[in-house]
Design a protein around this motif. Sequence first.
Motif, PDB file in Angstrom:
ATOM      1  N   VAL A 174     -17.562  15.726  -6.967  1.00 49.02           N
ATOM      2  CA  VAL A 174     -17.650  15.668  -5.502  1.00 49.02           C
ATOM      3  C   VAL A 174     -16.998  14.407  -4.945  1.00 49.02           C
ATOM      4  N   GLN A 175     -16.860  13.378  -5.766  1.00 50.84           N
ATOM      5  CA  GLN A 175     -16.173  12.174  -5.325  1.00 50.84           C
ATOM      6  C   GLN A 175     -14.655  12.325  -5.388  1.00 50.84           C
ATOM      7  N   ARG A 176     -14.184  13.417  -6.035  1.00 48.60           N
ATOM      8  CA  ARG A 176     -12.741  13.646  -6.167  1.00 48.60           C
ATOM      9  C   ARG A 176     -12.410  15.123  -5.926  1.00 48.60           C
ATOM     10  N   PRO A 177     -12.800  15.678  -4.788  1.00 49.02           N
ATOM     11  CA  PRO A 177     -12.567  17.108  -4.548  1.00 49.02           C
ATOM     12  C   PRO A 177     -11.078  17.435  -4.491  1.00 49.02           C
ATOM     13  N   GLY A 178     -10.730  18.583  -5.064  1.00 43.81           N
ATOM     14  CA  GLY A 178      -9.340  19.031  -5.016  1.00 43.81           C
ATOM     15  C   GLY A 178      -8.436  18.412  -6.054  1.00 43.81           C
ATOM     16  N   ARG A 179      -8.918  17.417  -6.780  1.00 47.93           N
ATOM     17  CA  ARG A 179      -8.094  16.769  -7.791  1.00 47.93           C
ATOM     18  C   ARG A 179      -8.333  17.402  -9.148  1.00 47.93           C
ATOM     19  N   VAL A 180      -7.274  17.557  -9.922  1.00 50.88           N
ATOM     20  CA  VAL A 180      -7.418  18.048 -11.287  1.00 50.88           C
ATOM     21  C   VAL A 180      -7.827  16.876 -12.160  1.00 50.88           C
ATOM     22  N   LEU A 181      -8.970  17.021 -12.832  1.00 48.82           N
ATOM     23  CA  LEU A 181      -9.490  15.971 -13.703  1.00 48.82           C
ATOM     24  C   LEU A 181      -9.394  16.430 -15.149  1.00 48.82           C
ATOM     25  N   SER A 182      -8.760  15.625 -15.972  1.00 47.23           N
ATOM     26  CA  SER A 182      -8.635  15.971 -17.388  1.00 47.23           C
ATOM     27  C   SER A 182      -9.983  15.799 -18.081  1.00 47.23           C
ATOM     28  N   ARG A 183     -10.093  16.354 -19.270  1.00 49.00           N
ATOM     29  CA  ARG A 183     -11.328  16.190 -20.034  1.00 49.00           C
ATOM     30  C   ARG A 183     -11.596  14.723 -20.352  1.00 49.00           C
ATOM     31  N   ASP A 184     -10.546  13.975 -20.692  1.00 49.43           N
ATOM     32  CA  ASP A 184     -10.714  12.552 -20.991  1.00 49.43           C
ATOM     33  C   ASP A 184     -11.244  11.802 -19.770  1.00 49.43           C
ATOM     34  N   SER A 185     -10.709  12.131 -18.590  1.00 50.93           N
ATOM     35  CA  SER A 185     -11.171  11.484 -17.365  1.00 50.93           C
ATOM     36  C   SER A 185     -12.630  11.789 -17.116  1.00 50.93           C
ATOM     37  N   LEU A 186     -13.020  13.041 -17.323  1.00 51.09           N
ATOM     38  CA  LEU A 186     -14.410  13.427 -17.094  1.00 51.09           C
ATOM     39  C   LEU A 186     -15.348  12.749 -18.079  1.00 51.09           C
ATOM     40  N   LEU A 187     -14.902  12.570 -19.311  1.00 49.60           N
ATOM     41  CA  LEU A 187     -15.727  11.852 -20.289  1.00 49.60           C
ATOM     42  C   LEU A 187     -15.962  10.414 -19.852  1.00 49.60           C
ATOM     43  N   ASP A 188     -14.930   9.791 -19.263  1.00 47.58           N
ATOM     44  CA  ASP A 188     -15.068   8.412 -18.788  1.00 47.58           C
ATOM     45  C   ASP A 188     -15.920   8.343 -17.527  1.00 47.58           C
ATOM     46  N   LEU A 189     -15.693   9.298 -16.597  1.00 48.15           N
ATOM     47  CA  LEU A 189     -16.386   9.266 -15.315  1.00 48.15           C
ATOM     48  C   LEU A 189     -17.844   9.669 -15.420  1.00 48.15           C
ATOM     49  N   ALA A 190     -18.144  10.568 -16.347  1.00 47.06           N
ATOM     50  CA  ALA A 190     -19.507  11.092 -16.474  1.00 47.06           C
ATOM     51  C   ALA A 190     -20.005  10.875 -17.891  1.00 47.06           C
ATOM     52  N   ARG A 191     -20.283   9.661 -18.231  1.00 54.96           N
ATOM     53  CA  ARG A 191     -20.648   9.335 -19.612  1.00 54.96           C
ATOM     54  C   ARG A 191     -21.978   9.945 -20.009  1.00 54.96           C
TER      55      ARG A 191
END
Length: 239
Positions: A174-191
């Motif tokens: 929800v902090q980055r709507p519309g953006r494509v987030l890679s799996r690596d990014s999601l692992l970092d953002l949502a530990r």
Amino acid sequence: MAILPKLAETILVVDDDTSIRDALAEFLTAHGYCVRAAADAAACERALAVAPVDLIVLDVMMPGEDGLSLCRRLATGGRPILMLSALDGVTDRVVGLEVGAWDYLVKPFEPRELLARIRALLRRPRSEAPATAPPSGVTFAGWYLDMDERRLRDPAGRPLVLSEGDHALLAAFVQRPGRVLSRDSLLDLARGVDAAAYDRAVDIAISRLRRKLADGDPAPLIETVRGVGYRFTATVRPA
């Protein structure tokens, strides 16, 4: 009458990476500042409870409560907050500033630039600090999420229980709507998603979150971008 020397300004460095935290403390101490350090949000609050500081250098991606959530809560204190992050997108910088940061510096950075930004922030009058923190609640497709309290309500107003990992993952979207987030990014953002850093952990967590969101609204809110990652499709607005 003797003129007392000006006391050194105090900077609190909040970063879970010990090597970065120690390096910043050593560098800033060498340039005349009194430096205190904290490894996470809880340690930061304990440090502030002991004594006030003049400026906070705050990392975005930390285990437990992330820097964005912590910044939102600290923004009413009237002290400058300089955010550090490996995320260099325009949206990332905008989000950081909107939650109350006075400045945003992307890693890796040149230490001299950090020093120059700190000096500039400390010269700014405190009246420029945000008067109040932005609201922590957001809405999307009829849903309501309070990111500070970790409360989620579906379009019918019914509360849904989220685990720490589910909340961290949804907050990242929800902090980055519309953006494509890679799996690596999601692992970092949502530990909180999973302790094991592998792609399948993200897929499993997103599948679980999709099922919970589908309980209240069958419309797909998290889109799979094949070979790249995931995108949150709903429009997000402050509540």
